[in-house]
Scaffold this motif. Structure first.
Motif, PDB file in Angstrom:
ATOM      1  N   GLU A 165       0.818  -1.212   0.000  1.00 32.06           N
ATOM      2  CA  GLU A 165       0.000   0.000   0.000  1.00 32.06           C
ATOM      3  C   GLU A 165       0.849   1.259   0.000  1.00 32.06           C
ATOM      4  OE1 GLU A 165      -2.686  -0.230   3.272  1.00 32.06           O
ATOM      5  OE2 GLU A 165      -3.972  -1.708   2.285  1.00 32.06           O
ATOM      6  N   LYS A 166       1.905   1.265   0.802  1.00 37.32           N
ATOM      7  CA  LYS A 166       2.818   2.408   0.850  1.00 37.32           C
ATOM      8  C   LYS A 166       4.248   1.889   0.774  1.00 37.32           C
ATOM      9  CE  LYS A 166      -0.137   5.851   2.924  1.00 37.32           C
ATOM     10  NZ  LYS A 166      -0.141   7.163   3.611  1.00 37.32           N
ATOM     11  N   LEU A 167       5.062   2.613   0.010  1.00 33.15           N
ATOM     12  CA  LEU A 167       6.400   2.145  -0.327  1.00 33.15           C
ATOM     13  C   LEU A 167       7.416   3.264  -0.133  1.00 33.15           C
ATOM     14  CD1 LEU A 167       8.305   0.050  -1.754  1.00 33.15           C
ATOM     15  CD2 LEU A 167       7.495   0.998  -3.929  1.00 33.15           C
ATOM     16  N   VAL A 168       8.469   2.982   0.634  1.00 28.16           N
ATOM     17  CA  VAL A 168       9.557   3.933   0.827  1.00 28.16           C
ATOM     18  C   VAL A 168      10.843   3.292   0.319  1.00 28.16           C
ATOM     19  CG1 VAL A 168      10.861   5.350   2.448  1.00 28.16           C
ATOM     20  CG2 VAL A 168       8.428   4.917   2.856  1.00 28.16           C
ATOM     21  N   ASN A 190       3.938  -0.376 -13.178  1.00 32.42           N
ATOM     22  CA  ASN A 190       2.942  -1.294 -12.621  1.00 32.42           C
ATOM     23  C   ASN A 190       2.740  -1.101 -11.127  1.00 32.42           C
ATOM     24  OD1 ASN A 190       2.745  -2.498 -15.161  1.00 32.42           O
ATOM     25  ND2 ASN A 190       4.241  -4.089 -14.685  1.00 32.42           N
ATOM     26  N   ILE A 191       3.631  -0.341 -10.498  1.00 32.33           N
ATOM     27  CA  ILE A 191       3.510  -0.127  -9.055  1.00 32.33           C
ATOM     28  C   ILE A 191       2.336   0.795  -8.762  1.00 32.33           C
ATOM     29  CG2 ILE A 191       4.626   0.875  -7.018  1.00 32.33           C
ATOM     30  CD1 ILE A 191       7.296  -0.048  -8.117  1.00 32.33           C
ATOM     31  N   SER A 192       1.459   0.343  -7.882  1.00 32.47           N
ATOM     32  CA  SER A 192       0.287   1.150  -7.516  1.00 32.47           C
ATOM     33  C   SER A 192       0.406   1.753  -6.126  1.00 32.47           C
ATOM     34  CB  SER A 192      -0.986   0.299  -7.594  1.00 32.47           C
ATOM     35  OG  SER A 192      -0.905  -0.810  -6.711  1.00 32.47           O
ATOM     36  N   ALA A 193       1.428   1.346  -5.365  1.00 34.58           N
ATOM     37  CA  ALA A 193       1.611   1.866  -4.007  1.00 34.58           C
ATOM     38  C   ALA A 193       1.924   3.358  -4.027  1.00 34.58           C
ATOM     39  CB  ALA A 193       2.751   1.117  -3.317  1.00 34.58           C
ATOM     40  N   GLU A 194       1.432   4.067  -3.028  1.00 34.58           N
ATOM     41  CA  GLU A 194       1.878   5.441  -2.811  1.00 34.58           C
ATOM     42  C   GLU A 194       3.352   5.366  -2.442  1.00 34.58           C
ATOM     43  OE1 GLU A 194       0.770   9.360  -0.088  1.00 34.58           O
ATOM     44  OE2 GLU A 194      -0.382   7.504   0.109  1.00 34.58           O
TER      45      GLU A 194
END
Length: 257
Positions: free
Chosen positions: A110-113, A197-201
């Motif tokens: 969901e969230k990516l750092v 393709n990444i959908s994460a914020e």
């Protein structure tokens, strides 16, 4: 020790805290212990999960593996823990694994750092750094090479030195042979065509003085991920989470919340 099996390889992990699952992925030749500070802070709000990648720390150390093996191991961990959705922080090598995971499992991240990252490389960043400074490193053994090259890697070497010492006390260190195997696993990867393709914020953080993965690598990665945010830490090198820890924690907490 808590372990799980991924395609015949036993991998170590730690799971602490209560709340939204937050997975932390460590850098090359390091281990879960590098996140000792982040773990203490984030476990007050999140369920913090750290793991030792194959070839690292307390996990099995095969004589050959690839970056895709790391990605599949991380997917196996999510399945083992039955996690449907996570927040994810990856540092250096961990950020490459994180990209692969977010590409393959977009609905679960969901969230990516991504910290001190790049999206492609013919060889490991350390090998690239050694090649750029080959003349001044000529004749040095690997330990002396690492010591000399640290000036190009970090802005605050004193702070990083203390962090490395603390990490070494709490995690198994690799032999020179194991380090070489781990480095070779990062050769020849390229996520650029799949980052869309990444959908994460997504938040990408680079250190201005990082000679391993310079800020332009992080900026390129952020541009290729839909609506990602890029930040450059002014007084950091390859370890923004260590060199400017309060800024890092504050920004990440705000990003998650």
């Amino acid at each position: 020790m808590p372990t799980f099996n991924s395609n015949g390889v036993n991998l170590y992990y730690e799971d602490t805290g209560i709340g939204k699952p937050l997975l932390l992925l460590h850098g090359l030749t390091s281990n879960h212990a590098m996140f000792y500070r982040e773990n203490e802070i984030f476990k007050e709000t999140y369920r913090v999960i750290t793991m030792d990648a194959r070839g690292h720390g307390n996990s099995d150390k095969p004589t050959h593996y690839t970056l895709d093996d790391h990605v599949q191991d991380t997917i196996a961990l999510l399945n083992h823990l039955e996690l449907d959705a996570i927040y994810l922080i990856g540092v250096s090598m961990g950020s490459y694994i994180a990209q692969g995971l977010a590409i393959e499992m977009p609905s679960q991240v969901e969230k990516l750092v991504l910290v001190s990252t790049k999206s492609h490389g013919e060889q490991s960043s350390m090998a690239e750094l050694f090649a750029r400074h080959a003349a001044e490193l000529k004749g040095l053994n690997i330990v002396d090479k690492m010591s000399h090259a640290s000036q190009y890697m970090f802005y605050n070497q004193t702070t990083v030195g203390k962090w490395l010492h603390e990490t070494a006390k709490n995690g198994n260190q690799l032999t020179l042979s194991e380090q070489d195997i781990a480095s070779k696993a990062l050769e020849g990867f390229d996520f650029r065509k799949k980052l869309g393709n990444i959908s994460a914020e997504t938040l990408v953080i680079s250190g201005r003085h990082d000679g391993l993965n310079p800020p332009e690598y992080g900026r390129e990665t952020a541009i290729l991920i839909p609506e990602a945010t890029f930040m450059e830490f002014k007084w950091s090198g390859h370890a923004p989470n260590v060199e400017q820890p309060d800024l890092f924690i504050g920004i990440v907490e705000n990003f998650f919340e």
